[in-house]
Design a protein around this motif. Structure first.
Motif: not given
Length: 182
Positions: A1-5, A37-39, A44-45
């Motif tokens: 599970l990966v989250t950006v926040g 979204p690009q950031a 995520l990439a």
């Protein structure tokens, strides 16, 4: 599970862990422009390149801004309602306006889920308690080798000019008479 926040996401991460995820990665860095979204895609990439998964599953758009973007160069099938894996090939049912298209792609690949892909697993009290022992690896941009200016507002390809509430719903009107006359 990966989250950006931020750390505010930990309860949602714990819930996902209680539903069956084995571990989680939280990317927490104030320099990330989370409205862009690009950031998010760049962050995520970086994580996914490091992790090397065969299958990446996500929602078809973000819950906050309803936008989505990928920059990994992987095959992507969106709006899937079915997924089968046969060796290093995935067969995905892609929902169309008037039917379903079956798509075959090589792995690794990215898929975005549509309602009906799977029934959620509701956690038991035991699952919830065990999720507290599962690891959440918190990383910042430096750990991913990303410079802050690579995920800040300056890289945005789009910008939100304004937000507005939907107009209030107008009241209905009653049309008198029989159905054919009305």
């Amino acid at each position: 599970l990966v989250t950006v926040g931020s750390q505010d996401e930990v309860p949602a991460i714990r819930h996902a862990l209680s539903m069956g995820a084995d571990r989680a990665i939280l990317i927490d860095d104030e320099a990330i422009d989370t409205t862009n979204p690009q950031a998010k895609a760049r962050v995520l990439a970086a994580v996914l390149t490091e992790e090397q998964p065969d299958i990446i599953l996500g929602g078809y758009k973000s819950g906050d801004t309803s936008r989505a973007q990928t920059i990994m160069g992987l095959p992507q099938v969106g709006w899937i309602t079915g997924l089968e894996i046969e060796g290093d090939v995935a067969l995905a049912d892609h929902e169309l306006a008037d039917g379903v298209e079956q798509v075959s792609v090589g792995l690794p690949a990215l898929f975005t889920a549509q309602q009906g892909l799977a029934e959620p697993r509701y956690p038991t009290v035991r699952d919830i308690m065990q999720s507290k022992k599962k690891p959440i690896d918190t990383k910042d941009l430096a750990a991913l080798g990303i410079l802050p200016d690579q995920v800040g507002p300056a890289i945005a390809k789009t910008s939100v000019r304004s937000y507005a509430l939907k107009p209030e719903r107008a009241g209905g009107r009653i049309i008198e008479g029989d159905a054919p006359d009305a």
